[in-house]
Design an enzyme around this catalytic site. Sequence first.
Site, PDB file in Angstrom:
ATOM      1  N   CYS A   8       0.847  -1.205   0.000  1.00  0.00           N
ATOM      2  CA  CYS A   8       0.000   0.000   0.000  1.00  0.00           C
ATOM      3  C   CYS A   8       0.878   1.249   0.000  1.00  0.00           C
ATOM      4  O   CYS A   8       0.591   2.223  -0.706  1.00  0.00           O
ATOM      5  CB  CYS A   8      -0.922   0.013   1.215  1.00  0.00           C
ATOM      6  SG  CYS A   8      -2.388  -1.023   1.034  1.00  0.00           S
ATOM      7  N   ASP A  31      10.534  -6.649  -8.741  1.00  0.00           N
ATOM      8  CA  ASP A  31      10.838  -7.254  -7.444  1.00  0.00           C
ATOM      9  C   ASP A  31      12.263  -6.866  -7.031  1.00  0.00           C
ATOM     10  O   ASP A  31      13.183  -6.868  -7.848  1.00  0.00           O
ATOM     11  CB  ASP A  31      10.697  -8.785  -7.526  1.00  0.00           C
ATOM     12  CG  ASP A  31      10.603  -9.432  -6.159  1.00  0.00           C
ATOM     13  OD1 ASP A  31       9.541  -9.980  -5.828  1.00  0.00           O
ATOM     14  OD2 ASP A  31      11.617  -9.388  -5.410  1.00  0.00           O
ATOM     15  N   HIS A  47      -6.339  -2.808  -1.083  1.00  0.00           N
ATOM     16  CA  HIS A  47      -5.687  -3.741  -0.154  1.00  0.00           C
ATOM     17  C   HIS A  47      -6.539  -5.003  -0.001  1.00  0.00           C
ATOM     18  O   HIS A  47      -7.587  -4.985   0.635  1.00  0.00           O
ATOM     19  CB  HIS A  47      -5.442  -3.100   1.215  1.00  0.00           C
ATOM     20  CG  HIS A  47      -4.734  -4.038   2.155  1.00  0.00           C
ATOM     21  ND1 HIS A  47      -3.361  -4.174   2.181  1.00  0.00           N
ATOM     22  CD2 HIS A  47      -5.217  -4.933   3.050  1.00  0.00           C
ATOM     23  CE1 HIS A  47      -3.033  -5.099   3.069  1.00  0.00           C
ATOM     24  NE2 HIS A  47      -4.144  -5.574   3.613  1.00  0.00           N
ATOM     25  N   ASN A  87       1.643 -16.631  -4.126  1.00  0.00           N
ATOM     26  CA  ASN A  87       1.845 -17.328  -2.866  1.00  0.00           C
ATOM     27  C   ASN A  87       0.749 -16.872  -1.908  1.00  0.00           C
ATOM     28  O   ASN A  87       0.525 -15.673  -1.754  1.00  0.00           O
ATOM     29  CB  ASN A  87       3.221 -16.989  -2.284  1.00  0.00           C
ATOM     30  CG  ASN A  87       4.354 -17.459  -3.180  1.00  0.00           C
ATOM     31  OD1 ASN A  87       4.261 -18.512  -3.805  1.00  0.00           O
ATOM     32  ND2 ASN A  87       5.414 -16.674  -3.263  1.00  0.00           N
ATOM     33  N   GLY A  93       3.924 -19.605   1.489  1.00  0.00           N
ATOM     34  CA  GLY A  93       5.172 -18.835   1.418  1.00  0.00           C
ATOM     35  C   GLY A  93       4.976 -17.346   1.197  1.00  0.00           C
ATOM     36  O   GLY A  93       5.902 -16.651   0.780  1.00  0.00           O
ATOM     37  N   THR A  95       4.977 -13.589   2.019  1.00  0.00           N
ATOM     38  CA  THR A  95       5.677 -12.780   3.026  1.00  0.00           C
ATOM     39  C   THR A  95       5.111 -11.367   3.124  1.00  0.00           C
ATOM     40  O   THR A  95       5.271 -10.725   4.155  1.00  0.00           O
ATOM     41  CB  THR A  95       7.185 -12.697   2.723  1.00  0.00           C
ATOM     42  OG1 THR A  95       7.375 -12.132   1.425  1.00  0.00           O
ATOM     43  CG2 THR A  95       7.836 -14.059   2.789  1.00  0.00           C
ATOM     44  N   HIS A  98      -0.338  -8.445   1.084  1.00  0.00           N
ATOM     45  CA  HIS A  98      -1.145  -7.661   0.143  1.00  0.00           C
ATOM     46  C   HIS A  98      -1.089  -8.471  -1.148  1.00  0.00           C
ATOM     47  O   HIS A  98       0.015  -8.694  -1.689  1.00  0.00           O
ATOM     48  CB  HIS A  98      -0.557  -6.245  -0.020  1.00  0.00           C
ATOM     49  CG  HIS A  98      -1.299  -5.351  -0.961  1.00  0.00           C
ATOM     50  ND1 HIS A  98      -1.662  -4.050  -0.633  1.00  0.00           N
ATOM     51  CD2 HIS A  98      -1.734  -5.554  -2.225  1.00  0.00           C
ATOM     52  CE1 HIS A  98      -2.299  -3.496  -1.662  1.00  0.00           C
ATOM     53  NE2 HIS A  98      -2.342  -4.392  -2.652  1.00  0.00           N
ATOM     54  N   HIS A 100      -0.616 -10.227  -4.473  1.00  0.00           N
ATOM     55  CA  HIS A 100       0.251  -9.856  -5.603  1.00  0.00           C
ATOM     56  C   HIS A 100       0.541 -11.085  -6.441  1.00  0.00           C
ATOM     57  O   HIS A 100       0.504 -12.216  -5.951  1.00  0.00           O
ATOM     58  CB  HIS A 100       1.551  -9.215  -5.108  1.00  0.00           C
ATOM     59  CG  HIS A 100       2.300 -10.054  -4.111  1.00  0.00           C
ATOM     60  ND1 HIS A 100       1.966 -10.085  -2.772  1.00  0.00           N
ATOM     61  CD2 HIS A 100       3.364 -10.889  -4.251  1.00  0.00           C
ATOM     62  CE1 HIS A 100       2.795 -10.905  -2.135  1.00  0.00           C
ATOM     63  NE2 HIS A 100       3.643 -11.409  -3.019  1.00  0.00           N
ATOM     64  N   HIS A 102       3.411 -12.655  -9.014  1.00  0.00           N
ATOM     65  CA  HIS A 102       4.780 -12.586  -9.529  1.00  0.00           C
ATOM     66  C   HIS A 102       4.714 -12.912 -11.022  1.00  0.00           C
ATOM     67  O   HIS A 102       4.250 -14.001 -11.396  1.00  0.00           O
ATOM     68  CB  HIS A 102       5.672 -13.628  -8.853  1.00  0.00           C
ATOM     69  CG  HIS A 102       5.841 -13.459  -7.372  1.00  0.00           C
ATOM     70  ND1 HIS A 102       6.979 -12.930  -6.808  1.00  0.00           N
ATOM     71  CD2 HIS A 102       5.013 -13.755  -6.334  1.00  0.00           C
ATOM     72  CE1 HIS A 102       6.851 -12.912  -5.480  1.00  0.00           C
ATOM     73  NE2 HIS A 102       5.665 -13.417  -5.169  1.00  0.00           N
TER      74      HIS A 102
END
Length: 114
Positions: A8, A31, A47, A87, A93, A95, A98, A100, A102
């Site tokens: 955010c 990333d 969010h 994830n 996994g 971390t 929020h 997302h 990849h």
Amino acid sequence: MDQDCLFCRIIAGEIPSSKVYEDEYVFAFRDINPQAPVHILVVPKKHICCACGINENNSLYVAKCFEAIAKIAKQEGLMNGFRVINNCGEDGGQTVMHLHFHLIGGVKLSEKIL
Ligand code: AMP
Ligand code: ZN
């Protein structure tokens, strides 16, 4: 906007990022710890904690993320293909809590879990 949420704060411009795409619904940036030549995080501007938090009130943001993925893949020259990974939760996994996606590519990806 969740003040305690890293993504955010990146979306709000409070924390710098290497932006590659933005529209009304989606923010995408590189990333910080890339796992491939192209490793972009595609993030809804709302969010949503994780895949478990997707519902009929916010799923438009998820659809917009995938529309953006198609555009970004083209922009990044990933015409040979790519992988999209989400994830979810501790066992998945995740971390950063929020939602997302990849977007990974730019190389022939060999490691498979499916
Ligand atoms: P996940 O483990 O699926 O929750 O993915 C979180 C991702 O966020 C990891 O791949 C991190 O490298 C990445 N990340 C963490 N902090 C930042 C940051 N400030 N800018 C860009 N990427 C980040
Ligand atoms: Zn957030």
